[in-house]
Design a protein around this motif. Structure first.
Motif, PDB file in Angstrom:
ATOM      1  N   LYS A 211      23.819  56.105  78.517  1.00 60.06           N
ATOM      2  CA  LYS A 211      23.892  55.221  77.351  1.00 60.06           C
ATOM      3  C   LYS A 211      22.697  55.503  76.453  1.00 60.06           C
ATOM      4  CE  LYS A 211      26.222  51.855  75.404  1.00 60.06           C
ATOM      5  NZ  LYS A 211      27.642  51.971  75.017  1.00 60.06           N
ATOM      6  N   ASP A 212      22.540  56.773  76.052  1.00 61.93           N
ATOM      7  CA  ASP A 212      21.319  57.166  75.355  1.00 61.93           C
ATOM      8  C   ASP A 212      21.200  56.586  73.959  1.00 61.93           C
ATOM      9  OD1 ASP A 212      23.467  59.380  74.909  1.00 61.93           O
ATOM     10  OD2 ASP A 212      22.034  59.640  73.252  1.00 61.93           O
ATOM     11  N   THR A 213      22.301  56.118  73.360  1.00 62.56           N
ATOM     12  CA  THR A 213      22.207  55.519  72.025  1.00 62.56           C
ATOM     13  C   THR A 213      21.524  54.156  72.080  1.00 62.56           C
ATOM     14  OG1 THR A 213      24.437  54.720  72.404  1.00 62.56           O
ATOM     15  CG2 THR A 213      24.206  56.629  70.962  1.00 62.56           C
ATOM     16  N   ILE A 214      21.656  53.475  73.189  1.00 65.50           N
ATOM     17  CA  ILE A 214      21.042  52.162  73.362  1.00 65.50           C
ATOM     18  C   ILE A 214      19.691  52.303  74.048  1.00 65.50           C
ATOM     19  CG2 ILE A 214      21.298  49.906  74.508  1.00 65.50           C
ATOM     20  CD1 ILE A 214      23.249  50.369  72.161  1.00 65.50           C
ATOM     21  N   SER A 215      19.654  53.092  75.146  1.00 72.48           N
ATOM     22  CA  SER A 215      18.426  53.304  75.888  1.00 72.48           C
ATOM     23  C   SER A 215      17.807  54.610  75.407  1.00 72.48           C
ATOM     24  CB  SER A 215      18.755  53.369  77.387  1.00 72.48           C
ATOM     25  OG  SER A 215      17.611  53.723  78.108  1.00 72.48           O
ATOM     26  N   LYS A 216      17.050  54.505  74.304  1.00 69.81           N
ATOM     27  CA  LYS A 216      16.630  55.710  73.570  1.00 69.81           C
ATOM     28  C   LYS A 216      15.521  56.479  74.270  1.00 69.81           C
ATOM     29  CE  LYS A 216      17.966  53.813  69.020  1.00 69.81           C
ATOM     30  NZ  LYS A 216      19.292  54.400  68.949  1.00 69.81           N
ATOM     31  N   ARG A 221      16.088  60.386  78.375  1.00 69.04           N
ATOM     32  CA  ARG A 221      15.362  61.339  79.213  1.00 69.04           C
ATOM     33  C   ARG A 221      16.326  62.060  80.165  1.00 69.04           C
ATOM     34  NH1 ARG A 221      12.006  64.864  78.983  1.00 69.04           N
ATOM     35  NH2 ARG A 221      10.849  65.370  80.845  1.00 69.04           N
ATOM     36  N   PHE A 222      17.280  61.327  80.731  1.00 66.71           N
ATOM     37  CA  PHE A 222      18.316  61.954  81.582  1.00 66.71           C
ATOM     38  C   PHE A 222      19.071  63.026  80.785  1.00 66.71           C
ATOM     39  CE2 PHE A 222      18.997  59.704  85.649  1.00 66.71           C
ATOM     40  CZ  PHE A 222      18.153  58.615  85.509  1.00 66.71           C
ATOM     41  N   LYS A 223      19.498  62.634  79.582  1.00 74.27           N
ATOM     42  CA  LYS A 223      20.273  63.545  78.740  1.00 74.27           C
ATOM     43  C   LYS A 223      19.469  64.810  78.447  1.00 74.27           C
ATOM     44  CE  LYS A 223      22.397  63.803  74.136  1.00 74.27           C
ATOM     45  NZ  LYS A 223      22.610  63.126  72.855  1.00 74.27           N
ATOM     46  N   ASP A 224      18.184  64.627  78.085  1.00 76.99           N
ATOM     47  CA  ASP A 224      17.340  65.773  77.726  1.00 76.99           C
ATOM     48  C   ASP A 224      17.100  66.697  78.912  1.00 76.99           C
ATOM     49  OD1 ASP A 224      17.193  64.887  75.152  1.00 76.99           O
ATOM     50  OD2 ASP A 224      15.176  64.019  75.327  1.00 76.99           O
ATOM     51  N   ILE A 225      16.830  66.112  80.075  1.00 77.90           N
ATOM     52  CA  ILE A 225      16.552  66.945  81.261  1.00 77.90           C
ATOM     53  C   ILE A 225      17.797  67.753  81.640  1.00 77.90           C
ATOM     54  CG2 ILE A 225      16.085  66.848  83.751  1.00 77.90           C
ATOM     55  CD1 ILE A 225      14.025  64.642  83.156  1.00 77.90           C
ATOM     56  N   PHE A 226      18.960  67.108  81.610  1.00 79.05           N
ATOM     57  CA  PHE A 226      20.205  67.846  81.897  1.00 79.05           C
ATOM     58  C   PHE A 226      20.369  69.015  80.917  1.00 79.05           C
ATOM     59  CE2 PHE A 226      23.418  66.359  85.015  1.00 79.05           C
ATOM     60  CZ  PHE A 226      22.663  65.393  85.656  1.00 79.05           C
ATOM     61  N   ASP A 251      30.671  55.046  77.999  1.00 80.84           N
ATOM     62  CA  ASP A 251      31.925  54.340  77.705  1.00 80.84           C
ATOM     63  C   ASP A 251      32.999  55.313  77.206  1.00 80.84           C
ATOM     64  OD1 ASP A 251      29.996  54.467  75.756  1.00 80.84           O
ATOM     65  OD2 ASP A 251      30.277  52.431  75.005  1.00 80.84           O
ATOM     66  N   ASP A 252      32.573  56.327  76.453  1.00 77.15           N
ATOM     67  CA  ASP A 252      33.515  57.372  76.032  1.00 77.15           C
ATOM     68  C   ASP A 252      34.009  58.144  77.260  1.00 77.15           C
ATOM     69  OD1 ASP A 252      34.877  59.094  74.157  1.00 77.15           O
ATOM     70  OD2 ASP A 252      33.346  60.599  74.609  1.00 77.15           O
ATOM     71  N   ALA A 253      33.083  58.395  78.209  1.00 79.73           N
ATOM     72  CA  ALA A 253      33.464  59.125  79.426  1.00 79.73           C
ATOM     73  C   ALA A 253      34.542  58.371  80.195  1.00 79.73           C
ATOM     74  CB  ALA A 253      32.238  59.348  80.319  1.00 79.73           C
ATOM     75  N   VAL A 254      34.363  57.057  80.347  1.00 83.68           N
ATOM     76  CA  VAL A 254      35.332  56.243  81.094  1.00 83.68           C
ATOM     77  C   VAL A 254      36.714  56.356  80.449  1.00 83.68           C
ATOM     78  CG1 VAL A 254      35.963  53.868  81.694  1.00 83.68           C
ATOM     79  CG2 VAL A 254      33.624  54.657  82.023  1.00 83.68           C
ATOM     80  N   ALA A 255      36.756  56.275  79.123  1.00 83.96           N
ATOM     81  CA  ALA A 255      38.041  56.377  78.417  1.00 83.96           C
ATOM     82  C   ALA A 255      38.669  57.753  78.623  1.00 83.96           C
ATOM     83  CB  ALA A 255      37.839  56.098  76.930  1.00 83.96           C
ATOM     84  N   ARG A 256      37.834  58.808  78.543  1.00 84.88           N
ATOM     85  CA  ARG A 256      38.358  60.167  78.714  1.00 84.88           C
ATOM     86  C   ARG A 256      38.821  60.421  80.144  1.00 84.88           C
ATOM     87  NH1 ARG A 256      36.452  64.311  75.008  1.00 84.88           N
ATOM     88  NH2 ARG A 256      35.319  63.378  73.286  1.00 84.88           N
ATOM     89  N   VAL A 257      38.096  59.858  81.128  1.00 88.31           N
ATOM     90  CA  VAL A 257      38.471  60.052  82.538  1.00 88.31           C
ATOM     91  C   VAL A 257      39.888  59.517  82.762  1.00 88.31           C
ATOM     92  CG1 VAL A 257      38.033  59.185  84.883  1.00 88.31           C
ATOM     93  CG2 VAL A 257      36.162  60.156  83.550  1.00 88.31           C
TER      94      VAL A 257
END
Ligand code: NAP
Ligand code: MG
Length: 400
Positions: A211-216, A221-226, A251-257
């Protein structure tokens, strides 16, 4: 018939209760008649953990670092009732927790898909594998109840005496709650590498979401390290393997899954993985059809079933009653470990045997012969419900 030879032994971690009974049957009927099985045996049954003061668990994990591939039977994690039942000198820790801490791994869970046990989601034709980060976040939190108005802050005090950093969480004007959580760059990096390695070793695309848009700062940091690890270490290998890495919001991932056809790995932060793996296993049909493998970033693998020791069935077994316990996830733990051993040792016959064992198991169910848990949920008409042993014997018959 000549048996298939092995080069390097598997680390064999025996376990408890009904799964221990199944374990022996699988070896006797499904493996040893076909493979010249070589294992380094560690008895993780609760009696032996007590007798060795749990040293056997540590030894089995160390052996996995040496030999690379382990297969584990389900084990009892002692609670107060087990301390009485087994006259334990202490409440030994969860063997899985101990092994995970030594191997520094990420846990991958994948459902075994068979015709006649239909997922609740119609579009899912291939398995979806969850890769769950198993360190930090809310599982290692510090929380407070705030009784009355006052200020809550995050304070970082550098170990080298440098300048403090402070941030206000909330100026409370009334009672409430507050929580502090953390993670480590190294742990997130291990999680990313284990996930990318698993994608390569199974030839599947990988998705990661937060949820990087909310938890900036935190989720970002998770997103960047990946992304950093992917760009520096994996982009080329993924291109060669024809697979992709895809990042999106959770949330987009859940919908796509839900709209997907499956066939990919979904890397999840700790809490997302906890929740989503239970959702997926239920949606795919049954916990007894879920495999689990611990993959370390150093390339060690430990295969097991996702379910426990099936205590209720074991007590029926001890009372001399017939049981109909599903051995599929434990069979797949063995086939997974043998396949990986075959790949590492360049033994195509062993890899082919693992494929055949899985095919025979799936075909047995698809022919209408299954244990009670599946007979209760199958869409097949007139399934034949068999007992624990007869299911394994039917798979052996097909293998021959
Ligand atoms: P469990 O062994 O997973 O079984 C819970 C229930 O799920 C069973 O009673 C059974 O339902 C059904 N079930 C699970 N696996 C099945 C199978 N292979 N075939 C048919 N039905 C199956 O969980 P538990 O009874 O809560 O835990 C027993 C012990 O396992 C505990 O001591 C726990 O510490 C340990 N455990 C170990 C691991 C591990 O080693 N990885 C994981 C989880 C739990 P019905 O009774 O309705 O038939
Ligand atoms: Mg859960």
């Amino acid at each position: 018939m000549t048996k298939i030879a092995m080069k390097t032994p598997l680390v064999e971690m025996d376990g408890d209760e009904m799964t221990r009974i199944i374990w022996q049957m699988i070896k006797d009927e499904l493996i040893c008649p076909f493979v010249d099985l070589q294992t380094e045996y560690y008895d993780l049954g609760l009696e032996n953990r007590e007798a060795t003061a749990d040293q056997v668990t540590v030894d089995s994990a160390e052996a996995t670092k040496r030999l690379g591939v382990a297969v584990k039977c389900a084990t009892i994690t002692p609670n107060a009732a087990r301390v009485d039942e087994y006259h334990l000198s202490q409440m030994w820790k969860s063997p899985n927790g101990t092994i995970r801490a030594i191997l520094d791994g990420t846990v991958f869970r994948a459902p075994i898909v068979v015709k006649g046990i239909e997922p609740y989601v119609r579009t899912w034709t291939k398995p979806i594998t969850i890769a769950r980060h198993a360190y930090g976040d809310v599982y290692k939190n510090t929380e407070l109840r705030i009784p009355a108005p006052g200020k809550v802050e995050l304070v970082y005090t550098p170990a080298d005496g440098g300048e403090e950093i402070r941030a206000t969480v909330q100026e409370f004007d009334q009672p409430g709650i507050a929580q502090g959580i953390h993670n480590l760059d190294a742990s997130i990096g291990s999680f990313a590498r284990a996930s990318f390695e698993y994608a390569l070793s199974t030839g599947q695309d990988i998705w990661f979401a937060s949820k990087d848009t909310i938890s900036k700062t935190y989720d970002h940091r998770f997103k960047d390290i990946f992304q950093e690890i992917f760009d520096n270490e994996y982009r080329q290998r993924f291109e060669e393997a024809g697979i992709t890495y895809f990042y999106t919001l959770i949330d987009d991932a859940v919908a796509r899954v839900i709209r997907s056809e499956g066939g990919f790995i979904w890397a999840c932060k700790n809490y997302d993985g906890d929740v989503m793996s239970d959702m997926l296993s239920t949606a795919f049909g049954s916990l007894a059809m879920m495999t689990s493998v611990l993959v370390s970033p150093h390339g060690y693998y430990e295969y097991e079933a996702a379910h426990g020791t099936v205590q209720r069935h074991y007590y029926k077994h001890l009372a001399g009653e017939e049981t109909s316990t599903n051995s599929v996830a434990t069979i797949f733990a063995w086939s997974g470990a043998l396949r990986k051993r075959g790949e590492l040792d360049e033994l195509p016959e062993l890899v082919a045997f693992a494929d055949r064992l899985e095919r025979a198991t799936v075909d047995t169910i698809e022919s209408g012969l299954m244990t009670g848990d599946l007979a209760a949920i199958t869409t097949m008409e007139n399934p034949t419900k068999v007992n624990t042993r007869d299911f394994i014997l039917a798979v052996a018959e097909r293998l021959r």
